[in-house]
Design an enzyme around this catalytic site. Structure first.
Site, PDB file in Angstrom:
ATOM      1  N   HIS A  67       0.829  -1.205   0.000  1.00  0.00           N
ATOM      2  CA  HIS A  67       0.000   0.000   0.000  1.00  0.00           C
ATOM      3  C   HIS A  67       0.860   1.250   0.000  1.00  0.00           C
ATOM      4  O   HIS A  67       2.032   1.210   0.371  1.00  0.00           O
ATOM      5  CB  HIS A  67      -0.959   0.014   1.191  1.00  0.00           C
ATOM      6  CG  HIS A  67      -0.282  -0.106   2.516  1.00  0.00           C
ATOM      7  ND1 HIS A  67       0.109  -1.306   3.047  1.00  0.00           N
ATOM      8  CD2 HIS A  67       0.102   0.833   3.412  1.00  0.00           C
ATOM      9  CE1 HIS A  67       0.674  -1.112   4.224  1.00  0.00           C
ATOM     10  NE2 HIS A  67       0.700   0.186   4.470  1.00  0.00           N
ATOM     11  N   GLY A  68       0.253   2.330  -0.422  1.00  0.00           N
ATOM     12  CA  GLY A  68       0.947   3.599  -0.445  1.00  0.00           C
ATOM     13  C   GLY A  68       0.000   4.732  -0.772  1.00  0.00           C
ATOM     14  O   GLY A  68      -1.167   4.507  -1.111  1.00  0.00           O
TER      15      GLY A  68
END
Length: 153
Positions: A67-68
């Site tokens: 994720h980011g």
């Protein structure tokens, strides 16, 4: 928030081709970028690799949730991939990952980003759900499993 509010059938890869951590993330990034022209896969990969440097998003039990955050999206985005062979994702339990959720959030969206991660974690906490996802015939069946679980919690 339901996962099916942010997960499209178009962003489910039932049979990931890559056998590497980087390759899996690239496939998932390409999937999202295919329907979101402002999302450049190379830049998204930089964001994900930067996040991985903090610690692996391979959480164990065959699960990874890379994720980011990026300023190139206006809303939370989600992609799912499955590798029956498994991929070394530097997971906490040192076992291969088979189920991957890629979460991409707008730069200033801590609350919704964390809610999505928590919802995914709850979904995949169940051994039975993980088994169903691994045994699903295709992307449509995977989506239906996620949708059914969305109704449960």
């Amino acid at each position: 928030m339901k996962l099916t509010d942010i997960l499209s059938k178009d962003h489910i890869i039932a049979d990931l081709r890559s056998r590497t951590k980087r390759g899996v993330m690239e496939e998932l990034c390409q999937s999202l970028a295919s329907t979101h022209p402002d999302l450049e896969p190379g830049r998204l990969m930089e964001v994900l690799i930067e996040r991985e440097r903090l610690g692996s998003t391979g959480i164990g039990d065959g699960i990874a949730i890379p994720h980011g955050k990026t300023d190139k999206v206006g809303e939370l985005m989600l992609a799912f991939g499955r590798s029956l062979a498994g991929v070394d994702f530097d997971s906490l339990d040192a076992k291969p990952a088979h189920l991957f959720f890629l979460v991409v959030a707008p730069e200033n969206s801590a609350g919704v980003h964390l809610k999505a991660l928590a919802r995914i974690s709850r979904l995949l906490k169940s051994t039975a759900v993980r088994r169903e996802l691994l045994e699903a015939a295709d992307a449509i069946e995977i989506y239906e499993i996620v949708a059914a679980q969305d109704e449960e919690f």
